[in-house]
Design a protein around this motif. Sequence first.
Motif, PDB file in Angstrom:
ATOM      1  N   PRO A  22      38.442  49.590  36.499  1.00  9.49           N
ATOM      2  CA  PRO A  22      37.616  50.947  36.413  1.00  9.49           C
ATOM      3  C   PRO A  22      36.151  50.717  36.679  1.00  9.49           C
ATOM      4  N   THR A  23      35.751  49.417  36.348  1.00 12.42           N
ATOM      5  CA  THR A  23      34.210  49.304  36.662  1.00 12.42           C
ATOM      6  C   THR A  23      34.139  48.255  37.807  1.00 12.42           C
ATOM      7  N   ALA A  24      34.740  47.885  38.650  1.00  9.91           N
ATOM      8  CA  ALA A  24      34.640  46.925  39.486  1.00  9.91           C
ATOM      9  C   ALA A  24      34.478  47.946  40.816  1.00  9.91           C
ATOM     10  N   ARG A  25      33.669  47.118  41.912  1.00 11.94           N
ATOM     11  CA  ARG A  25      33.318  47.989  43.087  1.00 11.94           C
ATOM     12  C   ARG A  25      34.060  47.409  44.333  1.00 11.94           C
ATOM     13  N   HIS A  26      33.688  47.285  45.406  1.00 11.93           N
ATOM     14  CA  HIS A  26      34.254  46.863  46.703  1.00 11.93           C
ATOM     15  C   HIS A  26      34.635  45.464  46.502  1.00 11.93           C
ATOM     16  N   PHE A  27      33.875  44.434  46.130  1.00 16.71           N
ATOM     17  CA  PHE A  27      34.210  43.206  45.840  1.00 16.71           C
ATOM     18  C   PHE A  27      34.973  42.854  44.692  1.00 16.71           C
ATOM     19  N   VAL A  28      36.121  43.708  44.643  1.00 12.82           N
ATOM     20  CA  VAL A  28      37.029  43.850  43.087  1.00 12.82           C
ATOM     21  C   VAL A  28      37.286  42.144  42.832  1.00 12.82           C
ATOM     22  N   GLN A  29      37.551  41.450  43.818  1.00 15.41           N
ATOM     23  CA  GLN A  29      37.962  39.965  43.467  1.00 15.41           C
ATOM     24  C   GLN A  29      36.901  39.069  42.863  1.00 15.41           C
ATOM     25  N   MET A  30      35.702  39.700  43.160  1.00 16.64           N
ATOM     26  CA  MET A  30      34.237  38.987  42.746  1.00 16.64           C
ATOM     27  C   MET A  30      33.878  39.473  41.325  1.00 16.64           C
ATOM     28  N   ASP A  31      34.315  40.974  41.210  1.00 12.07           N
ATOM     29  CA  ASP A  31      33.647  41.678  40.201  1.00 12.07           C
ATOM     30  C   ASP A  31      34.485  41.182  38.968  1.00 12.07           C
ATOM     31  N   GLU A  32      35.865  41.322  38.981  1.00 12.29           N
ATOM     32  CA  GLU A  32      36.946  41.016  37.935  1.00 12.29           C
ATOM     33  C   GLU A  32      37.754  39.810  38.720  1.00 12.29           C
ATOM     34  N   PRO A  33      37.444  38.512  38.898  1.00 11.68           N
ATOM     35  CA  PRO A  33      38.476  37.592  39.218  1.00 11.68           C
ATOM     36  C   PRO A  33      39.356  37.256  38.602  1.00 11.68           C
ATOM     37  N   GLN A  34      39.160  37.049  37.179  1.00 13.33           N
ATOM     38  CA  GLN A  34      40.307  36.635  36.556  1.00 13.33           C
ATOM     39  C   GLN A  34      41.496  37.670  36.462  1.00 13.33           C
ATOM     40  N   GLU A  35      41.139  38.900  36.396  1.00 11.51           N
ATOM     41  CA  GLU A  35      42.188  39.921  36.225  1.00 11.51           C
ATOM     42  C   GLU A  35      42.790  39.831  37.782  1.00 11.51           C
ATOM     43  N   VAL A  36      41.946  39.998  38.758  1.00  9.90           N
ATOM     44  CA  VAL A  36      42.616  40.088  40.052  1.00  9.90           C
ATOM     45  C   VAL A  36      43.689  39.109  40.168  1.00  9.90           C
ATOM     46  N   ALA A  37      43.329  37.704  40.108  1.00 12.31           N
ATOM     47  CA  ALA A  37      44.025  36.505  40.018  1.00 12.31           C
ATOM     48  C   ALA A  37      45.298  36.561  39.329  1.00 12.31           C
ATOM     49  N   ARG A  38      45.018  37.192  38.070  1.00 16.35           N
ATOM     50  CA  ARG A  38      46.410  37.256  37.379  1.00 16.35           C
ATOM     51  C   ARG A  38      47.514  38.386  37.854  1.00 16.35           C
ATOM     52  N   LEU A  39      46.940  39.605  38.601  1.00 13.24           N
ATOM     53  CA  LEU A  39      47.657  40.272  38.941  1.00 13.24           C
ATOM     54  C   LEU A  39      48.381  39.948  40.268  1.00 13.24           C
ATOM     55  N   ILE A  40      47.813  39.157  41.097  1.00 11.15           N
ATOM     56  CA  ILE A  40      48.252  38.574  42.318  1.00 11.15           C
ATOM     57  C   ILE A  40      49.392  37.512  42.034  1.00 11.15           C
ATOM     58  N   LEU A  41      48.868  36.679  40.882  1.00 11.07           N
ATOM     59  CA  LEU A  41      50.122  35.618  40.420  1.00 11.07           C
ATOM     60  C   LEU A  41      51.281  36.460  39.662  1.00 11.07           C
TER      61      LEU A  41
END
Length: 207
Positions: free
Chosen positions: A181-200
Amino acid sequence: MDAVIKQLKLGQAVLVAHDASGPPAINWALQHPNQVSTLVLLNTYYCAMPTLRPPEAIFLFSTPVIRNISRPVSAMFNHFIFRRMYWWQVGRFFRDAEVRNQFVPLLYEQFDATASTRPAFFSLNEDLLGTVGAGTKKMSKLKQFGRPVRIIFGAKDPYLNKGVAQRFHELFPTADLFLLPTARHFVQMDEPQEVARLILSTPAERN
């Protein structure tokens, strides 16, 4: 892509696409579905969508008539205009000031590092409308894609926005959707842990 997968001896790969890497990654996935474990889309684009909006700098260099003016003007005031525009535009892609201040200078240094970078940028933008048009012609193929697709978008990106994410979700029959909800275009930089979790945790077991 084929060479990388062969070199690494991968039976299947998790493809992660962000921004301009979306069209080639999606095209490759459509052509090689059996080699795709999961297709992951991070604030990217592919085809015409109602809410898709180019960033202001991209609009200047991708719109046919306008780019004929913006390119020579930028060449006349090379360093000043490009640097100001780059820092303003890319700075808008980050949510957190601390991360923005750390990474925008690094990204600009990489962008400005070689003589070939700027022509490549112009070429990418000249092809943008054609790339989106080509993707639009293939929209029906997205609905036939049977491999898992995970869509992870920063919901505060005003350009490749949540409407784009929701449209991808409609087009890919096997997709799941995560809007941070609060992340912008670089979602992987704004929410790195959550993005990594979702990819893994991508649903590679779904066939």
